[in-house]
Design an enzyme around this catalytic site. Structure first.
Site, PDB file in Angstrom:
ATOM      1  N   ASP A 104       0.799  -1.233   0.000  1.00 48.49           N
ATOM      2  CA  ASP A 104       0.000   0.000   0.000  1.00 48.49           C
ATOM      3  C   ASP A 104       0.830   1.282   0.000  1.00 48.49           C
ATOM      4  O   ASP A 104       0.303   2.368  -0.255  1.00 48.49           O
ATOM      5  CB  ASP A 104      -0.994   0.014   1.177  1.00 48.49           C
ATOM      6  CG  ASP A 104      -0.328  -0.228   2.538  1.00 48.49           C
ATOM      7  OD1 ASP A 104       0.802   0.253   2.751  1.00 48.49           O
ATOM      8  OD2 ASP A 104      -0.946  -0.893   3.396  1.00 48.49           O
ATOM      9  N   HIS A 119       7.294  -6.904  -1.532  1.00 50.47           N
ATOM     10  CA  HIS A 119       6.272  -7.387  -2.460  1.00 50.47           C
ATOM     11  C   HIS A 119       5.814  -6.317  -3.447  1.00 50.47           C
ATOM     12  O   HIS A 119       4.758  -6.456  -4.060  1.00 50.47           O
ATOM     13  CB  HIS A 119       5.069  -7.932  -1.677  1.00 50.47           C
ATOM     14  CG  HIS A 119       5.402  -9.165  -0.889  1.00 50.47           C
ATOM     15  ND1 HIS A 119       4.603  -9.684   0.101  1.00 50.47           N
ATOM     16  CD2 HIS A 119       6.471 -10.002  -0.962  1.00 50.47           C
ATOM     17  CE1 HIS A 119       5.161 -10.774   0.604  1.00 50.47           C
ATOM     18  NE2 HIS A 119       6.294 -10.982  -0.004  1.00 50.47           N
ATOM     19  N   CYS A 147       0.753  -0.065 -22.701  1.00 51.59           N
ATOM     20  CA  CYS A 147       1.845   0.893 -22.810  1.00 51.59           C
ATOM     21  C   CYS A 147       1.692   1.634 -24.138  1.00 51.59           C
ATOM     22  O   CYS A 147       1.549   0.994 -25.188  1.00 51.59           O
ATOM     23  CB  CYS A 147       3.181   0.144 -22.753  1.00 51.59           C
ATOM     24  SG  CYS A 147       4.596   1.179 -23.186  1.00 51.59           S
ATOM     25  N   GLY A 187       2.526  -7.366  12.846  1.00 51.44           N
ATOM     26  CA  GLY A 187       1.346  -7.503  11.979  1.00 51.44           C
ATOM     27  C   GLY A 187       1.528  -8.439  10.812  1.00 51.44           C
ATOM     28  O   GLY A 187       0.906  -8.247   9.771  1.00 51.44           O
ATOM     29  N   THR A 188       2.369  -9.444  10.987  1.00 50.32           N
ATOM     30  CA  THR A 188       2.496 -10.440   9.918  1.00 50.32           C
ATOM     31  C   THR A 188       2.263 -11.827  10.484  1.00 50.32           C
ATOM     32  O   THR A 188       2.685 -12.133  11.604  1.00 50.32           O
ATOM     33  CB  THR A 188       3.862 -10.365   9.190  1.00 50.32           C
ATOM     34  OG1 THR A 188       3.929 -11.444   8.240  1.00 50.32           O
ATOM     35  CG2 THR A 188       5.044 -10.441  10.140  1.00 50.32           C
TER      36      THR A 188
HETATM   37  P1  OAD Z   1      -1.630 -12.027   6.862  1.00 45.64           P
HETATM   38  O1  OAD Z   1      -3.038 -11.698   6.518  1.00 45.64           O
HETATM   39  O2  OAD Z   1      -1.137 -13.395   6.569  1.00 45.64           O
HETATM   40  O3  OAD Z   1      -1.417 -11.790   8.431  1.00 45.64           O
HETATM   41  C1  OAD Z   1      -1.866 -10.617   9.048  1.00 45.64           C
HETATM   42  C2  OAD Z   1      -1.401 -10.639  10.501  1.00 45.64           C
HETATM   43  O4  OAD Z   1      -1.736  -9.398  11.097  1.00 45.64           O
HETATM   44  C3  OAD Z   1      -2.039 -11.729  11.350  1.00 45.64           C
HETATM   45  O5  OAD Z   1      -1.028 -12.412  12.073  1.00 45.64           O
HETATM   46  C4  OAD Z   1      -2.957 -10.940  12.307  1.00 45.64           C
HETATM   47  O6  OAD Z   1      -3.066 -11.558  13.587  1.00 45.64           O
HETATM   48  C5  OAD Z   1      -2.210  -9.641  12.408  1.00 45.64           C
HETATM   49  N1  OAD Z   1      -3.037  -8.479  12.774  1.00 45.64           N
HETATM   50  C6  OAD Z   1      -4.356  -8.261  12.556  1.00 45.64           C
HETATM   51  N2  OAD Z   1      -4.718  -7.059  12.993  1.00 45.64           N
HETATM   52  C7  OAD Z   1      -3.601  -6.475  13.512  1.00 45.64           C
HETATM   53  C8  OAD Z   1      -3.332  -5.217  14.112  1.00 45.64           C
HETATM   54  N3  OAD Z   1      -4.276  -4.295  14.257  1.00 45.64           N
HETATM   55  N4  OAD Z   1      -2.058  -4.975  14.516  1.00 45.64           N
HETATM   56  C9  OAD Z   1      -1.082  -5.895  14.365  1.00 45.64           C
HETATM   57  N5  OAD Z   1      -1.286  -7.094  13.797  1.00 45.64           N
HETATM   58  C10 OAD Z   1      -2.528  -7.381  13.374  1.00 45.64           C
HETATM   59  O7  OAD Z   1      -0.723 -10.897   6.196  1.00 45.64           O
HETATM   60  P2  OAD Z   1       0.848 -10.919   5.902  1.00 45.64           P
HETATM   61  O8  OAD Z   1       1.582 -11.663   6.955  1.00 45.64           O
HETATM   62  O9  OAD Z   1       1.240  -9.530   5.602  1.00 45.64           O
HETATM   63  O10 OAD Z   1       1.684 -11.340  -0.390  1.00 45.64           O
HETATM   64  O11 OAD Z   1       0.887 -11.759   4.564  1.00 45.64           O
HETATM   65  C11 OAD Z   1       2.094 -11.905   3.883  1.00 45.64           C
HETATM   66  C12 OAD Z   1       1.880 -11.908   2.400  1.00 45.64           C
HETATM   67  O12 OAD Z   1       0.902 -12.892   2.048  1.00 45.64           O
HETATM   68  C13 OAD Z   1       1.293 -10.624   1.845  1.00 45.64           C
HETATM   69  O13 OAD Z   1       2.267  -9.648   1.585  1.00 45.64           O
HETATM   70  C14 OAD Z   1       0.652 -11.074   0.572  1.00 45.64           C
HETATM   71  C15 OAD Z   1       0.000 -12.344   1.051  1.00 45.64           C
HETATM   72  O14 OAD Z   1      -0.215 -13.313   0.075  1.00 45.64           O
HETATM   73  C16 OAD Z   1       1.509 -11.053  -1.684  1.00 45.64           C
HETATM   74  O15 OAD Z   1       0.455 -10.614  -2.113  1.00 45.64           O
HETATM   75  C17 OAD Z   1       2.699 -11.311  -2.519  1.00 45.64           C
END
Ligand code: OAD
Length: 245
Positions: A104, A119, A147, A187-188
């Site tokens: 984003d 990403h 393009c 947050g991952t």
């Molecule tokens: P996920 O959706 O897998 O995980 C989101 C995490 O954020 C979870 O562990 C939640 O518990 C946590 N969470 C939720 N609300 C929150 C808050 N307010 N504060 C902190 N944490 C919170 O997302 P990612 O780990 O980012 O890739 O996913 C990794 C990649 O998988 C993404 O970049 C995307 C996806 O496929 C691509 O599109 C290439």
């Protein structure tokens, strides 16, 4: 909110902090995460139909329009208190790396400098044929647009399933992890590689590991400190406690 006195001390004297962020950091902005039940994008949409090169080849219009919807969300919403707290953190630490899986662009929007976008960035567009970044094209009404110079279809500059991440970005991320004395995973879900291995690189070279997440992840057990909560709430309080008192 009470933080460990030891952690506060570690952060006060940290020379190099590396932060890895995921979709959770933008959740409080109103941008959906991926894997959370009910609300996550991959709970509602089939990633194989929308986020692979094959999907784009099969149905470029559908893929473009889905990303156009997501771009609209990013434009309509805005960075939250967690993003701003990370900007403040960067200002207080001599060396700082912000590695994000988010597309984003919110970390850049608030002004963080040292950002590695693993990403890609959904607001950038590139040529399907050769990955060249394209900033302007003629709107002919065709979807996806082409393009204007080569006629190649245009696509978002994000990493799809099955595609390689930018090599330079991975190398820089690993280096950041290895050089840091504190590594945050925020947050991952820590399920997608190589991002999920970065805390382990950091730990091997002696970094203190800190996780901020309302839920547990596969990495929670390996963390030195786990702060269970939302980043938009926890981060401003943590930054204030460490650097403004
Ligand atoms: P996920 O959706 O897998 O995980 C989101 C995490 O954020 C979870 O562990 C939640 O518990 C946590 N969470 C939720 N609300 C929150 C808050 N307010 N504060 C902190 N944490 C919170 O997302 P990612 O780990 O980012 O890739 O996913 C990794 C990649 O998988 C993404 O970049 C995307 C996806 O496929 C691509 O599109 C290439």
């Amino acid at each position: 909110m009470e933080f460990s006195a030891k952690l506060i001390q570690i952060l006060k004297s940290a020379r190099h902090i590396t932060v890895l962020t995921g979709a959770g950091v933008s959740k409080e902005s109103g941008i959906p995460t991926f894997r959370e039940a009910q609300t996550g994008l991959w709970a509602q949409y089939d990633s194989m139909e929308l986020a692979t090169p094959q999907a784009f080849q099969r149905n470029p219009k559908l893929v473009w329009e889905w990303y156009e919807w997501r771009r609209g969300l990013v434009r309509e919403k805005k960075p939250n208190a967690g993003h701003y707290a990370l900007l403040e953190m960067e200002k207080h630490v001599p060396a700082f790396n912000l590695i994000t899986q988010n597309v984003d662009g919110y970390h850049g929007q608030v002004g963080n400098q040292n950002i590695i976008e693993l990403h890609g960035n959904i607001m950038r567009t590139k040529r399907w044929s050769d990955d060249e970044i394209i900033t302007e094209w003629k709107d002919t009404g065709e979807v996806p647009p082409r393009c204007s110079e080569t006629g190649s279809l245009l696509r978002p500059d994000v990493v799809w399933f099955g595609e390689n991440m930018p090599l330079g970005a991975i190398e820089a991320a690993i280096q950041g992890a290895q050089n840091s004395d504190v590594f945050f995973s925020i947050g991952t879900s820590a399920l997608v590689q190589p991002a999920a291995s970065l805390p382990l690189y950091a730990a091997r070279t002696g970094a203190v590991l800190v996780e901020i997440n309302p839920a547990e992840t596969p990495l929670t057990e390996q963390m030195d400190y786990v702060i269970s909560g939302m980043s938009g709430d926890v981060l401003p309080k943590l930054v204030k406690t460490v650097w403004r008192t």
